[in-house]
Design an enzyme around this catalytic site. Structure first.
Site, mmCIF file in Angstrom:
data_model
loop_
_atom_site.group_PDB
_atom_site.id
_atom_site.type_symbol
_atom_site.label_atom_id
_atom_site.label_comp_id
_atom_site.label_asym_id
_atom_site.label_seq_id
_atom_site.Cartn_x
_atom_site.Cartn_y
_atom_site.Cartn_z
ATOM 1 N N GLU A 253 0.883 -1.173 0.000
ATOM 2 C CA GLU A 253 0.000 0.000 0.000
ATOM 3 C C GLU A 253 0.913 1.213 0.000
ATOM 4 O O GLU A 253 1.522 1.529 1.027
ATOM 5 C CB GLU A 253 -0.889 0.015 1.260
ATOM 6 C CG GLU A 253 -1.991 -1.016 1.262
ATOM 7 C CD GLU A 253 -3.189 -0.598 0.410
ATOM 8 O OE1 GLU A 253 -3.184 0.520 -0.138
ATOM 9 O OE2 GLU A 253 -4.108 -1.420 0.295
ATOM 10 N N CYS A 287 -1.919 9.360 2.741
ATOM 11 C CA CYS A 287 -1.677 8.805 1.401
ATOM 12 C C CYS A 287 -2.769 9.221 0.430
ATOM 13 O O CYS A 287 -2.560 9.192 -0.771
ATOM 14 C CB CYS A 287 -1.599 7.290 1.470
ATOM 15 S SG CYS A 287 -3.083 6.545 2.158
HETATM 16 P P1 NAD Z 1 8.516 4.743 4.710
HETATM 17 O O1 NAD Z 1 8.462 3.875 3.507
HETATM 18 O O2 NAD Z 1 9.696 5.580 4.916
HETATM 19 O O3 NAD Z 1 8.369 3.847 6.027
HETATM 20 C C1 NAD Z 1 7.292 2.951 6.189
HETATM 21 C C2 NAD Z 1 7.756 1.795 7.044
HETATM 22 O O4 NAD Z 1 8.780 1.083 6.339
HETATM 23 C C3 NAD Z 1 8.368 2.210 8.381
HETATM 24 O O5 NAD Z 1 7.983 1.293 9.382
HETATM 25 C C4 NAD Z 1 9.856 2.101 8.112
HETATM 26 O O6 NAD Z 1 10.614 1.837 9.279
HETATM 27 C C5 NAD Z 1 9.901 0.916 7.176
HETATM 28 N N1 NAD Z 1 11.092 0.842 6.344
HETATM 29 C C6 NAD Z 1 11.909 1.865 5.948
HETATM 30 N N2 NAD Z 1 12.924 1.378 5.211
HETATM 31 C C7 NAD Z 1 12.734 0.039 5.119
HETATM 32 C C8 NAD Z 1 13.431 -1.013 4.476
HETATM 33 N N3 NAD Z 1 14.544 -0.785 3.773
HETATM 34 N N4 NAD Z 1 12.945 -2.266 4.573
HETATM 35 C C9 NAD Z 1 11.815 -2.511 5.253
HETATM 36 N N5 NAD Z 1 11.118 -1.570 5.907
HETATM 37 C C10 NAD Z 1 11.576 -0.302 5.830
HETATM 38 O O7 NAD Z 1 7.158 5.598 4.687
HETATM 39 P P2 NAD Z 1 6.674 6.682 5.761
HETATM 40 O O8 NAD Z 1 7.445 7.928 5.557
HETATM 41 O O9 NAD Z 1 6.613 6.089 7.111
HETATM 42 O O10 NAD Z 1 5.147 6.877 5.302
HETATM 43 C C11 NAD Z 1 4.767 7.752 4.315
HETATM 44 C C12 NAD Z 1 4.434 7.014 3.036
HETATM 45 O O11 NAD Z 1 3.461 6.008 3.282
HETATM 46 C C13 NAD Z 1 3.806 7.930 2.010
HETATM 47 O O12 NAD Z 1 4.384 7.694 0.747
HETATM 48 C C14 NAD Z 1 2.329 7.525 2.001
HETATM 49 O O13 NAD Z 1 1.667 7.761 0.805
HETATM 50 C C15 NAD Z 1 2.424 6.067 2.311
HETATM 51 N N6 NAD Z 1 1.158 5.590 2.888
HETATM 52 C C16 NAD Z 1 0.350 4.781 2.140
HETATM 53 C C17 NAD Z 1 -0.882 4.360 2.658
HETATM 54 C C18 NAD Z 1 -1.791 3.469 1.862
HETATM 55 O O14 NAD Z 1 -2.730 2.907 2.441
HETATM 56 N N7 NAD Z 1 -1.580 3.317 0.578
HETATM 57 C C19 NAD Z 1 -1.258 4.758 3.936
HETATM 58 C C20 NAD Z 1 -0.407 5.599 4.664
HETATM 59 C C21 NAD Z 1 0.809 5.996 4.132
#
Ligand code: NAD
Length: 477
Positions: A253, A287
């Site tokens: 997502e 998002c």
């Molecule tokens: P992010 O991708 O930086 O982090 C999300 C999660 O992934 C965190 O728990 C982080 O620790 C983990 N993560 C980071 N690097 C990783 C790696 N290399 N391997 C595995 N896990 C890793 O995103 P964010 O800044 O926390 O959230 C914002 C983003 O999330 C925005 O792009 C937003 O659109 C998206 N989002 C999508 C939805 C949806 O339902 N589609 C909902 C909310 C947020």
């Protein structure tokens, strides 16, 4: 009942324990920068222990009667409901969201658990038409096994719960890695709820930690049967690429650049009112935030004026102060990204700053940009900040063409003519489209079924009159 501690413990195999490496990080209140707890910096050793525990627990969890699993989920929900006010406050401090957002987050999580508890006891299969005389054919839903769940910081509790609750309900066990910026409300609290509910050891595990360490270890673990990831496109792409090398199952997502289309017969007050929610709810850090306002030229001046008037009336500050409409951004990195990578370069490329564009610490003034063109970051990129970029077009076809072709999750169309609005909605390529509304009914009840591509069209049937969402004690319009 006590406030969740934020004590830095992980939750593995039914016990609270420090991370294997013994290291912790600070959890900060976003409005004040005050430390309000710690989180354990879990690593691959902790992930290994959690996945092992989840694997061991899964067969007997799946073998339980569905009503028994539903009972655990209801007790899980009861813990959250019993701590509602504390959790709302915790979410406000940890995420920087205003009360309405935090209440929505906790209430949606509770509803998700209740809905999943019911689903667990519903029909679990189908009687199929026999392919030949004399045969009886059936299908039944079986659990996947161990689900790894990685969540972001914006709605940490309910984005976890939308996977945790159905996952557990259908007999899977779970390892959750919450975002490092919100590890208490997104993880530690849920571990306490699971413990209170008496979930058998290993059924639900929480490994807090940083993305490249704990997150990466969970995403790569071969003992995880499905990885459910919510977060950025960049990390999602890396996870998908790695999973493709040995066909591990992932459900992603991600983000997008959502559009908000205002046609020339739109009710401009309605559209401007909805724009406050669409682009500014939780400081635009969702998002489904509208990142691009595409407006037909005949109504553009009126729309810019109506939006600007509403934006300038908004207050920005500590969300614990009930008079505030917007709180802080989540981090300095996020603020700098919004300012330096979106707003400033777009202005340098010719966008006109109508209002906002300044900040104090993490408090970013809601911003309106006009004369935005398709090559600017304010149009192209997911903003994740309180910015309303307005692009003017001269026809409906031009609006549709401009909107399509960018990754997006949810769009809105505004027109007084419902048939016309629906016709344009059908032409927009997104998972969800709203007509004369934004962010509508996106609660636990309206979750998209997994693994299907389906367009959901929501229509606003009653007029929106309030200028901002916080004017409504229920948190919405
Ligand atoms: P992010 O991708 O930086 O982090 C999300 C999660 O992934 C965190 O728990 C982080 O620790 C983990 N993560 C980071 N690097 C990783 C790696 N290399 N391997 C595995 N896990 C890793 O995103 P964010 O800044 O926390 O959230 C914002 C983003 O999330 C925005 O792009 C937003 O659109 C998206 N989002 C999508 C939805 C949806 O339902 N589609 C909902 C909310 C947020």
């Amino acid at each position: 009942m006590t406030t969740p501690a934020g004590d830095g413990q992980l939750y593995i195999d039914g016990t609270f324990r420090p991370p294997a490496g013994g290291r912790t990080g600070p959890v900060l209140e976003k409005a004040t920068n005050v430390q309000i707890g710690t989180y354990g910096l879990g690593d691959d050793v902790d992930v290994e222990a959690a996945v092992r525990a989840a694997r061991a627990a899964q067969p007997s969890w799946a073998a339980l009667g569905a009503p028994e699993r539903a009972g655990y989920l209801r007790r899980f929900a009861a813990y959250l409901a019993g701590h509602f006010d504390e959790l709302v406050r915790q979410s406000m401090r940890e995420t920087g969201g205003v009360r309405a957002k935090a209440e929505d987050e906790v209430a949606t999580s509770i509803r998700q658990l209740e809905i999943s508890a019911v689903q667990a006891t519903e029909n679990a299969g189908d009687l199929l038409p026999p392919y030949k005389a004399g045969k009886l054919s059936m299908s039944r839903a079986v659990p996947l096994g161990v689900i790894g769940i990685i969540t972001p910081w914006n709605y940490p509790m309910n984005l976890a719960m939308r996977a945790v609750a159905p996952g557990l309900a259908f007999g899977n066990t779970v390892v959750l890695k919450p975002a490092e910026l919100t590890p208490i409300i997104g993880g530690q609290v849920l571990a306490r709820a699971a413990n209170y509910a008496g979930l058998p050891a290993g059924v639900f595990n929480v490994v807090t930690g940083d993305g490249p360490a704990a997150g990466h270890a969970l995403a790569e673990h071969r003992g995880v049967d499905l990885l459910d990831f919510t977060g950025s496109r960049a990390v999602g792409l890396a996870i998908a690429a790695s999973a493709a090398t040995d066909l591990r199952a992932v459900r992603l997502e991600l983000g997008g650049s959502n559009a908000f289309v205002v046609l020339d017969d739109a009710d401009i007050d309605l559209a401007a009112s909805a724009a406050m929610i669409a682009s500014l709810e939780f400081q635009g850090q969702t998002c489904i935030s509208a990142s691009r306002h595409v407006v037909l030229c005949d109504v553009a001046d009126r729309y810019i004026e109506a939006v600007t008037r509403r934006v300038e009336a908004l207050t920005v500050g500590d969300p614990l102060n009930p008079d505030m409409d917007l709180g802080p951004l989540i981090s300095e990195a996020q603020r700098d990204r919004v300012h330096r990578e979106i707003v400033a370069p777009s202005i340098a490329m010719g966008a006109k700053l109508i209002t906002g564009g300044t900040y104090d610490r993490l408090f970013y003034r809601p911003t309106v940009l006009a004369d935005v063109t398709a090559d600017m970051p304010a149009f192209r990129d997911e903003i994740f900040g309180p910015v309303i970029p307005i692009t003017v077009v001269d026809s409906e076809d031009a609006a549709v063409e401009l909107v399509n072709g960018h990754p997006m999750l949810m769009n809105s169309v505004f027109s007084r003519d419902l048939i016309r609005g629906l016709a344009v909605a059908e032409r927009l390529q997104a998972g969800e489209v709203h007509v004369n509304d934004a962010h509508a009914r996106h609660g636990a009840e309206n979750q998209m079924p997994a693994f299907t591509k389906r367009q959901w069209i929501g229509v606003q049937r009653t007029p929106l009159t309030l200028p901002t969402w916080t004017s409504d004690p229920a948190g919405r319009r």
